[in-house]
Motif scaffolding. Structure first.
Motif, short mmCIF file in Angstrom:
data_model
loop_
_atom_site.label_atom_id
_atom_site.label_comp_id
_atom_site.label_asym_id
_atom_site.label_seq_id
_atom_site.Cartn_x
_atom_site.Cartn_y
_atom_site.Cartn_z
N UNK A 39 23.45 15.43 77.30
CA UNK A 39 22.26 15.51 78.14
C UNK A 39 21.98 16.90 78.68
N UNK A 40 22.71 17.90 78.18
CA UNK A 40 22.47 19.25 78.67
C UNK A 40 21.77 20.07 77.58
N UNK A 41 20.46 20.27 77.74
CA UNK A 41 19.70 20.98 76.72
C UNK A 41 20.05 22.47 76.68
N UNK A 42 20.75 22.95 77.72
CA UNK A 42 21.15 24.36 77.75
C UNK A 42 22.41 24.61 76.92
N UNK A 94 15.45 23.60 70.67
CA UNK A 94 15.20 23.93 72.07
C UNK A 94 15.00 25.44 72.22
N UNK A 95 15.86 26.20 71.55
CA UNK A 95 15.76 27.66 71.62
C UNK A 95 14.49 28.18 70.96
N UNK A 96 14.15 27.62 69.81
CA UNK A 96 13.01 28.12 69.05
C UNK A 96 11.68 27.59 69.58
N UNK A 97 11.71 26.62 70.47
CA UNK A 97 10.48 25.96 70.93
C UNK A 97 9.78 26.70 72.07
N UNK A 98 8.57 26.25 72.39
CA UNK A 98 7.84 26.83 73.53
C UNK A 98 8.10 25.98 74.78
N UNK A 99 7.45 26.37 75.88
CA UNK A 99 7.71 25.69 77.15
C UNK A 99 7.43 24.19 77.09
N UNK A 100 6.33 23.86 76.43
CA UNK A 100 5.96 22.45 76.36
C UNK A 100 7.03 21.66 75.60
N UNK A 101 7.50 22.27 74.51
CA UNK A 101 8.53 21.59 73.72
C UNK A 101 9.84 21.45 74.50
N UNK A 102 10.17 22.50 75.23
CA UNK A 102 11.40 22.42 76.03
C UNK A 102 11.30 21.33 77.09
N UNK A 103 10.09 21.20 77.64
CA UNK A 103 9.88 20.13 78.62
C UNK A 103 10.09 18.77 77.96
N UNK A 104 9.65 18.65 76.70
CA UNK A 104 9.86 17.41 75.96
C UNK A 104 11.35 17.10 75.80
N UNK A 105 12.12 18.11 75.37
CA UNK A 105 13.56 17.90 75.18
C UNK A 105 14.24 17.55 76.50
N UNK A 106 13.79 18.20 77.57
CA UNK A 106 14.41 17.92 78.87
C UNK A 106 14.12 16.49 79.32
N UNK A 107 12.88 16.08 79.15
CA UNK A 107 12.51 14.72 79.56
C UNK A 107 13.30 13.68 78.75
N UNK A 108 13.30 13.88 77.43
CA UNK A 108 13.88 12.83 76.59
C UNK A 108 15.40 12.86 76.56
N UNK A 109 16.00 14.05 76.52
CA UNK A 109 17.44 14.11 76.32
C UNK A 109 18.21 14.39 77.60
N UNK A 110 17.58 15.08 78.56
CA UNK A 110 18.31 15.35 79.79
C UNK A 110 18.10 14.21 80.78
N UNK A 111 16.82 13.83 80.94
CA UNK A 111 16.53 12.75 81.89
C UNK A 111 16.62 11.39 81.22
N UNK A 112 16.66 11.39 79.87
CA UNK A 112 16.77 10.12 79.16
C UNK A 112 15.53 9.25 79.26
N UNK A 126 8.37 12.21 67.34
CA UNK A 126 7.94 13.54 67.79
C UNK A 126 9.11 14.53 67.73
N UNK A 127 10.28 14.07 68.13
CA UNK A 127 11.47 14.92 68.08
C UNK A 127 11.72 15.39 66.64
N UNK A 128 11.62 14.46 65.70
CA UNK A 128 11.87 14.81 64.31
C UNK A 128 10.79 15.77 63.79
N UNK A 129 9.57 15.62 64.29
CA UNK A 129 8.51 16.55 63.90
C UNK A 129 8.81 17.96 64.42
N UNK A 130 9.36 18.04 65.64
CA UNK A 130 9.71 19.36 66.20
C UNK A 130 10.85 20.00 65.41
N UNK A 131 11.83 19.20 65.03
CA UNK A 131 12.94 19.74 64.24
C UNK A 131 12.40 20.26 62.91
#
Lengths: 337, 337
Positions: free
Chosen positions: A167-170, A257-275, A284-289
């Motif tokens: 759950x740590x996107x960092x 997460x590293x290659x993405x923009x702010x909006x994408x990072x917010x997506x990863x944080x919502x889905x994987x950090x906050x669950x 959507x995650x697979x589309x970003x990958x």
């Protein structure tokens, strides 16, 4: 970490088929030893252990021990006990993993913890783990015991680290590598190294086999983590997107997460950090990958470690066993396609 | 299985105090070794392990290893590593037990699984278990590794058997004994036996120490199970009635079920088999145990095994260590009062 090798409809003889053919008798002996050592007067133990052991695990790790022993010209019997011990450590780890992850599928079947409950799954894991040490002791090789007990401690440490980074996107690529070296590559490395140890081979060969196993293990796990976002469920023997749902941060996400923009990072944080996930999020995650090519990049990283594994074996004289072990690397990587 | 020895306000020097005084330096060395070996670069591991290890466990099992080594005149250093390994096996078992039982208290503190979660608790248990094998390997004693890895397998087997008999009021005294021999007595037996092994003592002494440990362990667990229905929470370091609430069938209930009438058996079936319990049921259960004198009978059974433990040591020449080990038996039994 499921071992998933034969591809339906594949006609060509694979490196695994060739490996199996090389060590066929030894592998049968290991399968017998597994059944013998799983036995217990407490019925639930062989029942639960068999549920997983016979579920189509392809015995990759014990095969590595047998092949390493063969490569080193070992002509005793203790490689059978050691290969069995390696499989038991692996199986015990899988059982405890399933409890920890709350997995739903393992080797294509409902995970043991969902069928037998977390309690039995923890205890039968402990039983197999103890059994693995009993087996090692039968070989009378203290260095082997040292190597495998170290590997067991490193694996447990890696599992805790993985949980701590969940759950740590960092999470950095370095930390991710540290996790997979511990939870996967350490056992591959020990499995191959002990082949040289029981054959009393010189340090250089022992180190070569350790390096082969370690780098193969890293490549293997990288591919596994890539497959989690790309394989079909049947091919994987587990559910696609498990890592995403569990918030397990693997390399495809670390890179996205590293290659993405702010909006994408917010997506990863919502889905994987906050669950906080909705049904459409995995897609959507697979589309970003895909957009950032991080599954392909993960496979590329795997090739790097795979090359090191192949080169490590170059100090051994040419032999069929060496060739098969080297071809096995490409096979493990290309199962991603 | 919590080790609960010092009684608040007790003035008289107990057998445990005398035991501690005898092996004081060794015990300090073990405590240091525990801290060293618990260390990991993954912070959660020492944190969680320390939560339990420093929570007032009285190190009874490692003390037995140290005392057995002393009784056998051992003058090396490997008893320190072995005593530490024994404590780690015990601690790993406690951690996994708490996950399995869903315990709320352990050694008087909130159980680790409730503070750190089941996942971490399982994995840190695995880590300590691996560490215990690493420690044994450092001694270079294959027979010791054999004895302790067998004990570990027997413990896991016993835990599974205990789970399989949970909620079954038809459990016989024999099955109950089989469970406690495996889950508790096997480690006591191994802890004392290895003292003779590292000192290269003759078989008779090794067997005597094995018998002492095994019978002391049975007595210890019988008393523990009696205390679960009679001790104060402070004295036990765990909650009174835990076994009742968890549907764990121990000897006080095995006997009460047999000695009871139809109505009483229906009560045990409802509360312990079906798990339908109301707030008043624990009190009623304790009244039934009292009516049939089954807590007292359990302590009587403990005395029987305790006597065997004391007699087992009689082949050793008289010494302070022997006397203290023999007095320890009565101390473990009388903590029930």
């Amino acid at each position: 970490m499921g071992v998933v090798i034969p591809l339906e409809g594949e006609k060509r003889e694979t490196a695994v088929d060739r490996l199996k053919a090389l060590i066929d008798d030894d592998l049968s002996a290991v399968n017998e030893e597994i059944l013998t050592r799983m036995h217990s007067q407490v019925d639930l133990i062989p029942e639960l252990a068999d549920y997983l052991v016979s579920a189509g695990g392809k015995r990759l790790r014990p095969m590595l021990t047998l092949a390493a022993a063969k490569l080193c010209g070992f002509d005793g019997r203790s490689h059978i006990a050691l290969a069995t011990a390696v499989e038991f450590i692996h199986t015990a780890t899988l059982l405890h993993d399933d409890v920890v992850d709350g997995s739903e599928l393992r080797r294509g079947k409902t995970a043991a913890n969902l069928v037998y409950g977390n309690q039995s799954t923890v205890l039968v894991g402990d039983y197999l783990f103890s059994r693995s040490f009993q087996l090692m002791v039968t070989t009378g090789h203290l260095r082997v015991l040292d190597i495998l007990s170290n590997a067991a401690a490193v694996i447990a440490e890696g599992e805790v680290l993985q949980m701590a980074t969940a759950n740590n996107t960092a999470t950095t690529e370095d930390t991710y590598l540290q996790v997979i070296q511990a939870k996967t590559a350490a056992l591959f490395a020990a499995a191959t190294q002990v082949g040289a140890v029981i054959a009393s081979r010189p340090d250089a060969e022992e180190e070569a086999l350790e390096s082969y196993g370690r780098n193969l293990g890293i490549a293997f796990q990288l591919v596994d983590d890539a497959l989690d976002y790309s394989g079909s469920q049947a091919k994987l023997g587990k559910s696609v997107g498990d890592d995403f749902r569990e918030g397990k941060i693997t390399l495809p996400v670390v890179l996205a997460f590293r290659r993405g923009d702010d909006e994408e990072r917010a997506f990863w944080k919502r889905t994987m950090e906050k669950g906080e996930q909705t049904d459409a999020d995995l897609e959507h995650a697979m589309a970003l990958l895909e957009k950032h090519g991080t599954v392909a990049a993960t496979i590329e990283r795997a090739r790097h470690y795979g090359s090191m594994a192949e080169d490590a074996l170059a100090i051994f004289p040419e032999s069929e066993t060496r060739t098969v072990l080297q071809d096995l690397v490409e096979f493990c990587i290309s199962r991603a396609h």
